[in-house]
Scaffold this motif. Sequence first.
Motif, mmCIF file in Angstrom:
data_model
loop_
_atom_site.group_PDB
_atom_site.id
_atom_site.type_symbol
_atom_site.label_atom_id
_atom_site.label_comp_id
_atom_site.label_asym_id
_atom_site.label_seq_id
_atom_site.Cartn_x
_atom_site.Cartn_y
_atom_site.Cartn_z
ATOM 1 N N CYS A 19 1.035 -1.143 -0.283
ATOM 2 C CA CYS A 19 -0.099 0.764 -0.164
ATOM 3 C C CYS A 19 0.757 1.032 0.356
ATOM 4 O O CYS A 19 1.867 1.073 0.731
ATOM 5 C CB CYS A 19 -0.811 0.568 1.196
ATOM 6 S SG CYS A 19 -2.027 1.799 1.577
ATOM 7 N N CYS B 120 0.154 2.786 3.633
ATOM 8 C CA CYS B 120 1.006 2.281 4.968
ATOM 9 C C CYS B 120 1.725 1.335 5.091
ATOM 10 O O CYS B 120 1.854 0.562 5.881
ATOM 11 C CB CYS B 120 0.000 1.759 5.792
ATOM 12 S SG CYS B 120 -1.074 0.333 5.122
ATOM 13 N N GLY C 284 0.800 -1.734 3.904
ATOM 14 C CA GLY C 284 -0.015 -2.640 4.441
ATOM 15 C C GLY C 284 0.382 -3.457 3.124
ATOM 16 O O GLY C 284 0.161 -3.337 2.065
ATOM 17 N N CYS D 152 -6.145 -2.569 0.348
ATOM 18 C CA CYS D 152 -4.711 -2.943 1.101
ATOM 19 C C CYS D 152 -5.491 -3.789 2.235
ATOM 20 O O CYS D 152 -6.861 -2.818 3.182
ATOM 21 C CB CYS D 152 -4.654 -1.192 1.939
ATOM 22 S SG CYS D 152 -3.936 -1.463 3.024
ATOM 23 N N CYS E 145 -4.909 -0.351 5.779
ATOM 24 C CA CYS E 145 -6.106 0.226 5.943
ATOM 25 C C CYS E 145 -7.442 0.569 5.499
ATOM 26 O O CYS E 145 -8.216 1.807 5.483
ATOM 27 C CB CYS E 145 -5.143 2.365 5.852
ATOM 28 S SG CYS E 145 -4.678 2.084 4.281
#
Length: 279
Positions: A10, A13, A15, A42, A45
Motif C-alpha cells: 500500500c 501504510c 500494508g 489494502c 487501511c
Amino acid sequence: MKIQTMAKTCPGCDGRVKQVEVEEHALFRGVEVAYTATLHQCAKCGLELAGIEEAAIMQERLVDAYRKAVGLLGSEDIRGLRKEKGLSQQGLADALEVGVASIKRWETGVIQSKSMDTLLRSFLQANPCSEHTGNREFSIPRIRLVLEAFAGQLKRPLLKRDDRMLYAAKYLWYADMAAFRDLGRGMTGATYAALPMGPQLNNYRDLIDEILKADMTSAPPLSKSETALIAAIARTFPTNKGIYDASHREPIWQRCATGANIPYSHAADLSEMPMRGSL
Ligand SMILES: [Zn+2]
C-alpha cells in the motif's frame, strides 16, 4: 480510489495489497447503477487501488450496467451475439453498413444510439436459422446467378443436365461461406451437408433441374462486394480439382459428421480461402 500501476504494498501504510471484488454503486447520466468491480485493496487501511487495466474494465462494466438499465445491448452482449453468429467485427460492420471502428467502440464501452441498438438487435437476435442459411432466404434463382457469375470468371460452364454438382457445389459453398464470413450474410441461403465427396448442396438431385431453368432476373442482383468475392474465389481455385481438393482440407468440413449440415457460424475457420482484404 487511486488509479496507478499495481504495487504489492500500500502506498499509504505499507500494508499488503490484495485483489478483491466489490459491489460498486454509481450515478451515471442520471441513472443509478450497480456493478461488480475487480480492484485491489489494502488489508490494513482499506485503501482501494485500481490498475490501469482494472480501471478500464470497471469503466466498461459501469457503462454496461447503465446500458442494461436503459434497455441497450452491453459491450459483452454485442461481442457474444456477434461471435455466436460466427462474425468478425468487420463482418458485422459490413452487414450493418457501419464502419468497423463503430463496432470496436461499442464492444469496448462506448454507448450506441437507440436506433443503432435496434439495428444491432434486429440483425444479431433475429434469424434463429441463420446458423444453416447464412442470414439469407433460400433462393434458387440466386444459386443460378452465382453459378453463372462463376462461369463468367472461370470462362467455362459449371452446370450441365443431370449434373452431380461435384464441383459446382464446391464453388457455391465457398461463395456462401466466404460471403457470410466477410460480408455478414451468405449469397444464396443454401444449406450444405458434409458428405464424403466434400461439402454438397442439400437436395441437389431435386434442385438441379430447378436451378437450370431458374429465372436469374428474379433474384436480387449481386452486390459489388459479392461480385468481387466470386472473382477472388475463381482466381484462388481456377480448376475443378483445385477447389475439390481445397474443400477436403477445410477443417469445418472435416469436423462435421457425415451427412450433418455445415454451420455458417463456423465460416471464420475457412483455411483455404483468404480473408477479404488479405488478397
Ligand atoms: Zn494501507
